[in-house]
Design an enzyme around this catalytic site. Structure first.
Site, PDB file in Angstrom:
ATOM      1  N   PRO A   2      21.744  34.015  61.867  1.00  0.00           N
ATOM      2  CA  PRO A   2      23.297  34.325  61.527  1.00  0.00           C
ATOM      3  C   PRO A   2      23.730  34.994  62.436  1.00  0.00           C
ATOM      4  O   PRO A   2      23.111  35.943  63.278  1.00  0.00           O
ATOM      5  CB  PRO A   2      22.691  35.298  60.215  1.00  0.00           C
ATOM      6  CG  PRO A   2      21.154  35.483  60.548  1.00  0.00           C
ATOM      7  CD  PRO A   2      20.564  34.521  61.658  1.00  0.00           C
ATOM      8  N   GLU A   3      25.056  34.764  62.558  1.00  0.00           N
ATOM      9  CA  GLU A   3      25.788  35.623  63.578  1.00  0.00           C
ATOM     10  C   GLU A   3      26.767  36.613  62.526  1.00  0.00           C
ATOM     11  O   GLU A   3      26.513  36.712  61.430  1.00  0.00           O
ATOM     12  CB  GLU A   3      26.907  34.840  64.351  1.00  0.00           C
ATOM     13  CG  GLU A   3      25.728  33.697  65.034  1.00  0.00           C
ATOM     14  CD  GLU A   3      26.648  32.947  65.839  1.00  0.00           C
ATOM     15  OE1 GLU A   3      27.820  33.087  66.683  1.00  0.00           O
ATOM     16  OE2 GLU A   3      26.207  31.537  65.998  1.00  0.00           O
ATOM     17  N   LYS A  59      25.167  42.133  64.353  1.00  0.00           N
ATOM     18  CA  LYS A  59      24.352  41.219  63.482  1.00  0.00           C
ATOM     19  C   LYS A  59      23.497  42.174  62.668  1.00  0.00           C
ATOM     20  O   LYS A  59      22.581  41.474  62.099  1.00  0.00           O
ATOM     21  CB  LYS A  59      23.706  40.248  64.518  1.00  0.00           C
ATOM     22  CG  LYS A  59      24.635  39.433  65.188  1.00  0.00           C
ATOM     23  CD  LYS A  59      23.734  38.243  65.926  1.00  0.00           C
ATOM     24  CE  LYS A  59      24.688  37.726  67.120  1.00  0.00           C
ATOM     25  NZ  LYS A  59      23.908  36.919  68.096  1.00  0.00           N
ATOM     26  N   ARG A 112      10.675  31.762  60.374  1.00  0.00           N
ATOM     27  CA  ARG A 112       9.972  31.968  61.511  1.00  0.00           C
ATOM     28  C   ARG A 112       9.549  33.282  61.643  1.00  0.00           C
ATOM     29  O   ARG A 112       8.768  33.547  62.686  1.00  0.00           O
ATOM     30  CB  ARG A 112      11.042  31.653  62.555  1.00  0.00           C
ATOM     31  CG  ARG A 112      11.339  30.181  62.522  1.00  0.00           C
ATOM     32  CD  ARG A 112      12.532  29.960  63.595  1.00  0.00           C
ATOM     33  NE  ARG A 112      12.018  29.889  65.006  1.00  0.00           N
ATOM     34  CZ  ARG A 112      13.090  29.664  65.818  1.00  0.00           C
ATOM     35  NH1 ARG A 112      14.027  29.076  65.811  1.00  0.00           N
ATOM     36  NH2 ARG A 112      12.273  29.765  67.139  1.00  0.00           N
ATOM     37  N   ARG A 153      32.490  41.472  85.537  1.00  0.00           N
ATOM     38  CA  ARG A 153      31.384  40.719  85.504  1.00  0.00           C
ATOM     39  C   ARG A 153      31.219  39.215  86.238  1.00  0.00           C
ATOM     40  O   ARG A 153      32.329  38.623  86.152  1.00  0.00           O
ATOM     41  CB  ARG A 153      31.006  40.384  84.030  1.00  0.00           C
ATOM     42  CG  ARG A 153      30.984  41.843  83.107  1.00  0.00           C
ATOM     43  CD  ARG A 153      29.823  42.543  83.840  1.00  0.00           C
ATOM     44  NE  ARG A 153      28.372  41.953  83.342  1.00  0.00           N
ATOM     45  CZ  ARG A 153      27.737  42.381  82.299  1.00  0.00           C
ATOM     46  NH1 ARG A 153      28.219  43.020  81.350  1.00  0.00           N
ATOM     47  NH2 ARG A 153      26.640  41.708  82.064  1.00  0.00           N
ATOM     48  N   ARG A 262      19.840  28.458  76.123  1.00  0.00           N
ATOM     49  CA  ARG A 262      20.532  27.973  75.052  1.00  0.00           C
ATOM     50  C   ARG A 262      21.402  26.872  74.872  1.00  0.00           C
ATOM     51  O   ARG A 262      21.942  26.779  76.001  1.00  0.00           O
ATOM     52  CB  ARG A 262      21.302  29.014  74.264  1.00  0.00           C
ATOM     53  CG  ARG A 262      20.917  30.518  74.230  1.00  0.00           C
ATOM     54  CD  ARG A 262      19.529  30.880  73.506  1.00  0.00           C
ATOM     55  NE  ARG A 262      19.917  30.417  72.088  1.00  0.00           N
ATOM     56  CZ  ARG A 262      20.329  31.254  71.191  1.00  0.00           C
ATOM     57  NH1 ARG A 262      20.980  32.431  71.833  1.00  0.00           N
ATOM     58  NH2 ARG A 262      20.853  30.794  69.840  1.00  0.00           N
TER      59      ARG A 262
END
Length: 272
Positions: A2-3, A59, A112, A153, A262
């Site tokens: 979930p985000e 989150k 998990r 950045r 990812r």
DNA sequence: CGGGGCTCCTGTGCGC
DNA sequence: TGCGCACAGGAGCCCC
């Protein structure tokens, strides 16, 4: 899993059904998801307590608990990849089960078992909270500051969007979607983004998160809302999970690369 | 600071 | 059918 939109959906679902109900029974089926305090204390503090309020930071889902002896604690829940928080009947698969005074159950499920629960006095003192970046849907999340912080950045933009200390709540799906709508390649260095691109990204992050909340989140596989039902936003993905398929904008092929470990989906033609 | 690899877990799907 | 590998909405840690 979930985000931000999924956690927000769960928050909204649960606050309608668990507020002020007394916790009458606690069953812990997987001890190591409880990170603080010790199991015994965790149980004794929660038993006969009530959730007075639910809120979200990034989150992280946070339940304000009034204990039986009138102390204020916070139950923080990070669902990680496969956590679910479901209100209703007793669920035999739950890792943690709270029976409530109306005889319904609040079940924490987590295939998990990577999720983390803590019962603490001060949630703001948690490291994860102290280091957390701005809330993208908050008024205080401003374009000038987002711009300034991006420009200092050198990292690639997509892993940066997943960095919760840079911006809170965005995960693998919504990073991909926001970059697609902004026409920005996930491989671009943040520092190289133009003002115009940053403005687009800023708008699209908000837009895609809000849209996903409207659709009650995305159920790619595991996610379920506070009532155990799937979200509806996955049908509206533009790039996420669409490797090899046709880009909706240019009909070219959607690519998949691995960035920061990812899976990363994008259209090389539309996203520069 | 940036990036890669590994770890925590469990399950599924794919190629051989 | 069996086996090993890759991969899954996350994130912390170590190391270069």
């Amino acid at each position: 899993m979930p985000e931000l939109p999924e956690v927000e959906t769960i928050k909204r679902d649960l606050e309608r059904v668990i507020i002020k109900k007394r916790i009458t029974e606690i069953q812990i089926n997987r001890k190591n998801i409880i990170k603080a305090p010790g199991l015994k204390k965790f149980k004794s503090l929660l038993l006969n307590g009530r959730c007075m309020r639910i809120f979200r930071r990034g989150k992280l889902l946070i339940l304000e608990i009034k204990t039986a002896d009138n102390q204020k604690y916070f139950l923080t829940i990070h669902l990680r990849m496969s956590g679910q928080l479901v209100f209703g009947r007793k669920d035999p698969c739950s890792r943690l089960s709270l029976r409530l005074s109306d005889n319904n159950y609040l079940s924490y499920k987590d295939q998990r078992a990577l999720g983390e629960l803590r019962l603490v006095k001060d949630w703001q003192q948690l490291n994860i909270v102290k280091s957390m970046g701005p809330e993208p849907l908050d008024k205080k999340f401003s374009l000038p500051e987002f711009t300034r912080r991006l420009q200092e950045r050198k990292s690639k933009i997509k892993p940066l969007l997943l960095d919760q200390t840079f911006i809170a709540g965005i995960g693998n799906i919504y990073a991909a979607e926001a970059l697609f709508y902004s026409g920005i390649s996930p491989l671009r260095r943040a520092v190289t983004l133009s003002k115009k691109e940053i403005q687009l990204l800023y708008k699209n992050i908000k837009k895609v998160l809000q849209k996903a909340i409207q659709y009650r989140g995305s159920s790619f596989s595991d996610y379920r809302d506070g009532r155990g039902r799937r979200g509806n936003f996955a049908q509206h993905f533009s790039v996420y999970g669409r490797a090899g398929r046709a880009c909706f904008r240019c009909r070219g092929k959607i690519n998949r690369v691995v960035l920061g470990g990812r899976g990363t989906y994008f259209c090389a033609k539309c996203q520069k």
